[in-house]
Design an enzyme around this catalytic site. Sequence first.
Site, PDB file in Angstrom:
ATOM      1  N   SER A  89       0.861  -1.187   0.000  1.00 16.23           N
ATOM      2  CA  SER A  89       0.000   0.000   0.000  1.00 16.23           C
ATOM      3  C   SER A  89       0.893   1.232   0.000  1.00 16.23           C
ATOM      4  O   SER A  89       2.065   1.164   0.401  1.00 16.23           O
ATOM      5  CB  SER A  89      -0.884   0.005   1.256  1.00 16.23           C
ATOM      6  N   TYR A 143      -2.260  -0.160  10.391  1.00 15.75           N
ATOM      7  CA  TYR A 143      -2.191  -0.544   8.983  1.00 15.75           C
ATOM      8  C   TYR A 143      -0.814  -0.242   8.399  1.00 15.75           C
ATOM      9  O   TYR A 143      -0.205  -1.083   7.735  1.00 15.75           O
ATOM     10  CB  TYR A 143      -3.280   0.202   8.211  1.00 15.75           C
TER      11      TYR A 143
END
Length: 280
Positions: free
Chosen positions: A136, A149
């Site tokens: 990501s 995250y």
Amino acid sequence: MTKKEVWLITGAGRGLGVDITRAALAAGHAVVATGRDAAKVAAAVGYHDGLLAIKLDVTRPEDAQAVVLAAVAKFGRIDVVVNNAGNFFAGFFEELSPEQFRNQIETLLFGPMNVTRAVLPVMRKQRSGLVLTISSTAGIAGQMFCTAYAAAKFGIEGWMESLTPEIAPFGIRTMLVEPGFFRTELLTNDSTTYAKPSIDDYAEKTKEIVAAWKGMDGKQGGDPAKLADALVKLAALKEPPTRFAAGADAVQTFEAKANALLTQAKAHNSLSTSLGYDNA
């Protein structure tokens, strides 16, 4: 003409995993599509001769081992593994519970490790393979509300970057993919868990961020079908890129982080370079 290969894809029951599975099948590959519910995976993808839908909880090493055995029994080899399964625990660090933080790491970091550890012996025996891991932009640059995250994705980046030279001698390549905002299901209630507000100092900002992200769901600019097609094309290259910035926003994140690192490296250069032992 694309050479027919065997792909093993995690998180194939929804979101980007469905698109990658469909793109790989459309390119003529065989696919072992996995998810926590095999029936849901099969329903999401649809019937195909080259498809094996099978249950896999990436947090369970025994599941990963079983899937690899089933894949080899069915198709004889595994050429590409796509570590795609994921979830999202969002919130300020102080409000995320230790259990939520560990859950995030278990799924996003240890999950791909479990699957890759199970697959590598097969690829080493073949002397070929590609480990493709969905990271990501949060693995390139951290941001508010993403401590769990980003911690997991930064871990993915370091693990894969270090794994690459270890397995390259056996003909195994790696590719990290850093998507920006794509119209997947990541921001839906099924995928995102928000920390329970408990600290007044964060309350107003929490409301603002949650409202913005919920408003963005289903309106993200990235097309996951186009990303899936791009990944199939990149995987077919003799030398796939070690990193792929997926989306215009991802390219901007890469460039901004690179520039920031250069600026930080130069900011205290004289002090940074003066820390060795003085010459006798």
